[in-house]
Design an enzyme around this catalytic site. Structure first.
Site: not given
Length: 366
Positions: A188, A224, A277, A260, A306
């Site tokens: 990623s 990543g 991401d 979170d 997404k």
């Protein structure tokens, strides 16, 4: 030449077609999109002569989400003779383009086209020589002149045309060629590296991707995207309940916040970058990004939305419009860009740069 050819990700032809049709109509350019499923390109045919050229002049390529490249082409050249494929191509381009600055012989980004790409590489050298002799190409490469494109969709079948060097993708086939770093925690990482190449001009990297900057990576595990920030000598607050790659923690540049990402609130007031991401509903991520920008918790943000299985263009458009509306309502002037990158899958990457406050008397704290 009265068609606009757009390269796109295989399987996203309908989204690309919906987008170019809508953007063309906004500019009172009308036509219809020819879509072949899984072809990795879309052909938008204008009703009126000259409107394809108008479209690629007026429509900013950087504003397109699903297109990797945008060029003007003519009719499909069919059944090119094996003994002389060059003459028909030169003939189609003669008079349509003069003194082009570069040549790209390309194919759709599909598995079926990989063998065809080998032919294209061999074909480029003799074709370039013939185009220069015909005056279609300059005798030297120039980044200021149009780019000549030959786009093979099958052996002996190609579209030919041109793109504008100031309003196109600078990459062959519209794809930045990046190498996966062997020490990166996940693949990623290439998404964020590509986003930097697509959204930030190279001559601004030293200022906007500078050593010593502070950044926040929401949903960072295993690291990543954090890797790209560390690689540029930034200090990173990596927010995720999951573990981070030990190699990143050993750099001393990463501070792991086990929280979170939706609940985390920054303790520093000098974070320049926010990257994210997280796998979550796009509207929830979009609203989170708005909160960060409105509160001045970052200056620039890169994040992924997404995509749903259906109405993907509509979903992205609605979220981008919502972000812009909320920022404007609070007097925040921002540059917003979105693109389905080569290294994306079922997602779109968004970049927002907060510039200044549009409300008189209100000064951007950054």
């Amino acid at each position: 030449m009265n068609k606009v050819l757009l390269y796109c990700r295989q399987g996203f032809e309908k989204e690309c077609a919906a987008e170019i049709t809508a953007k063309a109509a906004e500019r009172e350019v009308y036509g219809f999109a020819r879509v072949k499923e899984d072809s990795a390109y879309v052909l938008f045919e204008c009703y009126q002569q000259g409107e394809a050229e108008k479209l690629i002049n007026e429509l900013q390529f950087s504003k397109l989400i699903f297109a990797r490249q945008m060029i003007v082409v003519g009719e499909l050249l069919r059944d090119l003779p094996q003994e002389d494929r060059i003459t028909p191509v030169v003939g189609m381009l003669t008079g349509a383009v003069e003194k082009g600055g570069d040549l790209r012989v390309e194919v759709p980004d599909t598995n079926a086209s990989k063998e065809l790409l080998k032919f294209c590489r061999k074909f480029t050298v003799p074709l370039r020589a013939s185009l220069r002799k015909a005056g279609v190409l300059l005798n030297y490469e120039s980044a200021k002149r149009p780019v000549v494109h030959v786009f093979f969709i099958a052996p002996g079948y190609c579209y030919v045309g041109y793109s504008l060097s100031h309003n196109n993708s600078p990459f062959f086939m519209g794809i930045p060629r990046l190498k996966f770093p062997s020490d990166a925690p996940s693949r990623s990482t290439l998404k964020l590296e590509e986003a930097f190449h697509v959204f930030i001009p190279a001559d601004e990297w030293d200022e906007r991707l500078a050593s010593g900057m502070w950044a926040v990576d929401l949903g960072a595990c295993p690291g990543g995207w954090t890797y790209q920030l560390v690689k540029r000598s930034m200090m990173v607050n990596a927010v995720d309940n999951g573990p981070m790659a030990p190699s990143l923690m050993e750099t001393g540049q990463v501070f792991h916040q086990r929280e979170d990402g939706f609940k985390y609130r920054p303790t520093r007031n000098n974070n320049y970058w926010l990257v994210c991401d997280m796998v979550e509903k796009p509207v929830r991520v979009a609203n989170l990004m708005v909160d960060w920008l409105l509160n001045g918790w970052c200056r620039e943000a890169i994040f992924n939305l997404k995509l749903p299985m259906k109405k993907r263009y509509e979903e992205v458009s609605q979220n981008l419009a919502m972000i812009e509306e909320k920022l404007k309502a609070e007097g925040i002037n921002a540059q917003i860009q979105a693109r389905q990158l080569y290294h994306d899958r079922e997602e779109v990457t968004v970049h927002i740069r907060r510039i200044w406050s549009a409300i008189p008397g209100r000064r951007d704290e950054r």
